[in-house]
Design a protein around this motif. Sequence first.
Motif, mmCIF file in Angstrom:
data_model
loop_
_atom_site.group_PDB
_atom_site.id
_atom_site.type_symbol
_atom_site.label_atom_id
_atom_site.label_comp_id
_atom_site.label_asym_id
_atom_site.label_seq_id
_atom_site.Cartn_x
_atom_site.Cartn_y
_atom_site.Cartn_z
ATOM 1 N N GLU A 5 36.596 39.019 50.059
ATOM 2 C CA GLU A 5 37.551 37.887 50.781
ATOM 3 C C GLU A 5 35.613 37.171 50.363
ATOM 4 O OE1 GLU A 5 40.414 38.657 53.769
ATOM 5 O OE2 GLU A 5 38.947 40.326 54.326
ATOM 6 N N THR A 6 34.876 38.152 50.704
ATOM 7 C CA THR A 6 33.524 37.648 50.768
ATOM 8 C C THR A 6 32.108 37.479 49.843
ATOM 9 O OG1 THR A 6 32.494 39.877 51.083
ATOM 10 C CG2 THR A 6 33.227 39.610 53.418
ATOM 11 N N ASN A 7 33.668 37.582 48.379
ATOM 12 C CA ASN A 7 32.726 36.913 47.380
ATOM 13 C C ASN A 7 31.922 37.704 46.804
ATOM 14 O OD1 ASN A 7 35.068 34.430 47.038
ATOM 15 N ND2 ASN A 7 33.720 33.338 48.360
ATOM 16 N N VAL A 8 32.203 38.861 46.802
ATOM 17 C CA VAL A 8 31.672 39.722 46.245
ATOM 18 C C VAL A 8 31.896 39.983 45.043
ATOM 19 C CG1 VAL A 8 30.419 41.682 46.016
ATOM 20 C CG2 VAL A 8 30.123 40.873 48.197
ATOM 21 N N GLU A 9 33.507 39.775 44.909
ATOM 22 C CA GLU A 9 34.377 40.106 44.065
ATOM 23 C C GLU A 9 35.354 39.068 43.901
ATOM 24 O OE1 GLU A 9 35.947 44.110 43.485
ATOM 25 O OE2 GLU A 9 33.349 45.176 43.246
ATOM 26 N N PRO A 10 34.898 37.543 43.675
ATOM 27 C CA PRO A 10 35.962 36.929 43.878
ATOM 28 C C PRO A 10 37.335 37.166 42.587
ATOM 29 C CG PRO A 10 34.162 36.022 43.113
ATOM 30 C CD PRO A 10 33.900 37.375 42.734
ATOM 31 N N ALA A 11 38.299 36.295 43.787
ATOM 32 C CA ALA A 11 39.469 36.636 43.450
ATOM 33 C C ALA A 11 40.479 35.455 43.952
ATOM 34 C CB ALA A 11 40.432 37.800 43.564
ATOM 35 N N ASP A 12 41.689 35.237 44.216
ATOM 36 C CA ASP A 12 42.353 34.076 43.876
ATOM 37 C C ASP A 12 42.947 34.399 45.619
ATOM 38 O OD1 ASP A 12 44.965 35.126 42.399
ATOM 39 O OD2 ASP A 12 44.157 35.033 40.785
ATOM 40 N N ASP A 13 43.678 33.755 46.002
ATOM 41 C CA ASP A 13 44.738 33.942 47.376
ATOM 42 C C ASP A 13 45.518 34.502 46.750
ATOM 43 O OD1 ASP A 13 42.478 32.469 48.612
ATOM 44 O OD2 ASP A 13 43.885 30.470 48.716
ATOM 45 N N ALA A 14 46.218 34.198 45.883
ATOM 46 C CA ALA A 14 48.014 35.401 45.561
ATOM 47 C C ALA A 14 47.231 36.857 45.489
ATOM 48 C CB ALA A 14 48.258 34.699 44.471
ATOM 49 N N THR A 15 46.383 37.007 44.333
ATOM 50 C CA THR A 15 45.804 38.375 44.935
ATOM 51 C C THR A 15 45.549 39.000 45.823
ATOM 52 O OG1 THR A 15 44.763 37.768 42.229
ATOM 53 C CG2 THR A 15 44.220 40.065 43.257
ATOM 54 N N ILE A 16 44.761 38.129 46.328
ATOM 55 C CA ILE A 16 44.040 39.333 47.900
ATOM 56 C C ILE A 16 45.472 39.306 48.989
ATOM 57 C CG2 ILE A 16 42.884 38.094 50.200
ATOM 58 C CD1 ILE A 16 40.749 36.930 48.277
ATOM 59 N N GLU A 17 45.959 38.466 48.858
ATOM 60 C CA GLU A 17 47.394 38.618 49.875
ATOM 61 C C GLU A 17 48.146 39.467 49.486
ATOM 62 O OE1 GLU A 17 48.364 36.717 52.879
ATOM 63 O OE2 GLU A 17 46.037 35.943 52.493
ATOM 64 N N ASP A 18 48.156 39.658 48.013
ATOM 65 C CA ASP A 18 49.231 40.591 47.170
ATOM 66 C C ASP A 18 48.626 42.516 47.744
ATOM 67 O OD1 ASP A 18 51.260 42.614 46.164
ATOM 68 O OD2 ASP A 18 49.428 42.656 44.461
#
Length: 79
Positions: free
Chosen positions: A47-60
Motif C-alpha cells: 500500500e505504501t509502494n515499497v513493494e508495488p502490487a496490483d489492486d487485485a493482489t492487495i485485495e486478495d
Amino acid sequence: MSHVAHELHEEFPEHAEAIHNLKAGNAHFARLAEEYHTLNRAIHRMETNVEPADDATIEDLKKKRLTLKDEIAGFLATV
C-alpha cells in the motif's frame, strides 16, 4: 518505518494480555498471530509502494488477513 495499521494489539486492545498469553502458551494461536503479522506487514509495504502490487493482489491479501483476524477473534472470545 511508518506506522503499520491493523496490528493485533490495535485491533483488539482490550485483549492485549490475552494475546500475549496465547502467543506464549498456544502454538496454533502463535502461528496464526505470526501469519497475521507477516501478512499485515506485506500489505502495508504494498500500500505504501515499497513493494508495488496490483489492486487485485492487495485485495486478495486483505481477505486472507480478515480470515486470520476472524480466527484470532474466535480464540479471544473464549478467554
